[in-house]
Write a protein that holds these residues in place. Sequence first.
Motif, short mmCIF file in Angstrom:
data_model
loop_
_atom_site.label_atom_id
_atom_site.label_comp_id
_atom_site.label_asym_id
_atom_site.label_seq_id
_atom_site.Cartn_x
_atom_site.Cartn_y
_atom_site.Cartn_z
N HIS A 296 0.84 -1.19 0.00
CA HIS A 296 0.00 0.00 0.00
C HIS A 296 0.88 1.25 0.00
N VAL A 297 0.72 2.07 -1.02
CA VAL A 297 1.51 3.29 -1.15
C VAL A 297 0.67 4.47 -0.68
N ARG A 298 1.12 5.11 0.37
CA ARG A 298 0.39 6.28 0.87
C ARG A 298 0.59 7.42 -0.12
N SER A 299 -0.51 8.06 -0.48
CA SER A 299 -0.48 9.07 -1.53
C SER A 299 -1.32 10.26 -1.12
N GLU A 333 -9.08 17.47 -0.57
CA GLU A 333 -7.73 16.92 -0.53
C GLU A 333 -7.61 15.94 0.63
N GLY A 334 -6.64 15.07 0.53
CA GLY A 334 -6.44 14.10 1.61
C GLY A 334 -5.34 13.12 1.29
N TYR A 335 -5.33 12.03 2.07
CA TYR A 335 -4.35 10.97 1.91
C TYR A 335 -5.08 9.64 1.79
N THR A 336 -4.49 8.76 1.01
CA THR A 336 -5.08 7.44 0.83
C THR A 336 -3.98 6.42 0.63
N ASP A 337 -4.27 5.17 0.95
CA ASP A 337 -3.33 4.08 0.71
C ASP A 337 -3.80 3.31 -0.52
N VAL A 338 -3.00 3.36 -1.58
CA VAL A 338 -3.36 2.70 -2.83
C VAL A 338 -2.70 1.33 -2.88
N TYR A 339 -3.51 0.32 -3.12
CA TYR A 339 -3.13 -1.08 -3.06
C TYR A 339 -2.44 -1.52 -4.36
N LEU A 340 -1.19 -1.98 -4.25
CA LEU A 340 -0.45 -2.52 -5.38
C LEU A 340 -0.17 -4.00 -5.14
N SER A 341 -0.11 -4.78 -6.20
CA SER A 341 0.18 -6.20 -6.06
C SER A 341 0.77 -6.73 -7.37
#
Length: 370
Positions: A296-299, A333-341
């Motif tokens: 998970h990449v915080r963005s 605006e905000g922050y999110t964790d984008v799921y990579l696999s």
Amino acid sequence: MKKWMGASLAAIMLFGLVAGISNAAATAPTFVSVVMDGYKIWFPDAQAFVDDNNRTLVPVRFVAEKMKAKVGWESKTMTVPIERDSQQILLTVGSSKALVNGEEVTFDTKAIMQKERTFVPLRFVSEVLGADVKWDASISTVFITTKEDAVAKYDEWGRLIRTTDLPKNATDYPYILADVPNEMYEMKRPHSHPDPAESKVASELYTSIPEFKKENIDIWMERLKSFGAVWLNADYRTIDYSWADELFVNKVQLNGSELKYIKRYVDWVKENQIQMEGFLDPEPSMIYDDGFGGYHVRSKFRIKFNGFKKNEKLVYDTWFPDDLQLEKSIWYEGYTDVYLSTNVGGNWGKTLRVDPQASLFRNYIMKKAG
């Protein structure tokens, strides 16, 4: 009389970048990061991007103001007056020339007006304002340097590292950045494996997993930027199935089944008359292994909805909250964790892509932009 008001100025970078996409997909504007003296610049509205002519466009009013310049706008003459120290600069929309203290300076492209913003060549930043400008195509980032600091420490991506006022969980990260607030670091983690030994924080990943090297991470970040440039930008008046193709190419493709769901969303954009614009800016030092095989990449993200009929499923996202009420023409605006696999074993470094279950709203913080 000059009016020193909020007219936005931007720079057309003389470097090209086109995200790799399928032949059927139309090119979306690639989001470009701007780092000045180790600090990433967060533009409030008009974002840096690559246009159809492979020019990188960057809002520069904020750059000029950070360099202690005054930026104005004269609507009658379509000119942009700029004052910095003893410099008197005058730019004209539609012209490839600028006046600097009465002397003419010629660029190889014209200043243009787009969405009520003025765009000018990068050479304006380097030659007129005197900054050193470099372009890193691997991560779509412009680096602007106005001063040297021999004592300061920077990460591999040219970001200034801080050692004071650290977040409570500072040891979870390889370092703490000067331009990232503690709120982003301390945000809760995504859903994780019940056995804590199975998950890994960023500081562990960078020291124990061979794939965590800059070459691979740059690929992941660029895919996320390209994905976000499509994901958070849709207009019912122009969207077609090439939008779905372009979104799909940056995702893990176990099979082609997800593509039909993305196309259904395209149909919904047209039916619901959705118009949205936004960007996704991933932070390479903030990656988390959930213990289930996902990273998970915080963005950071910004998004604005300029139109829709129903406040429903405004983003292609299986986790879009049913009770989320969004106002039109307001930047959020905000922050999110984008799921990579990945579906590749062994050396998977270059294969990590956006997971089919990736969501803007599964683990996020969002508020109206100030």
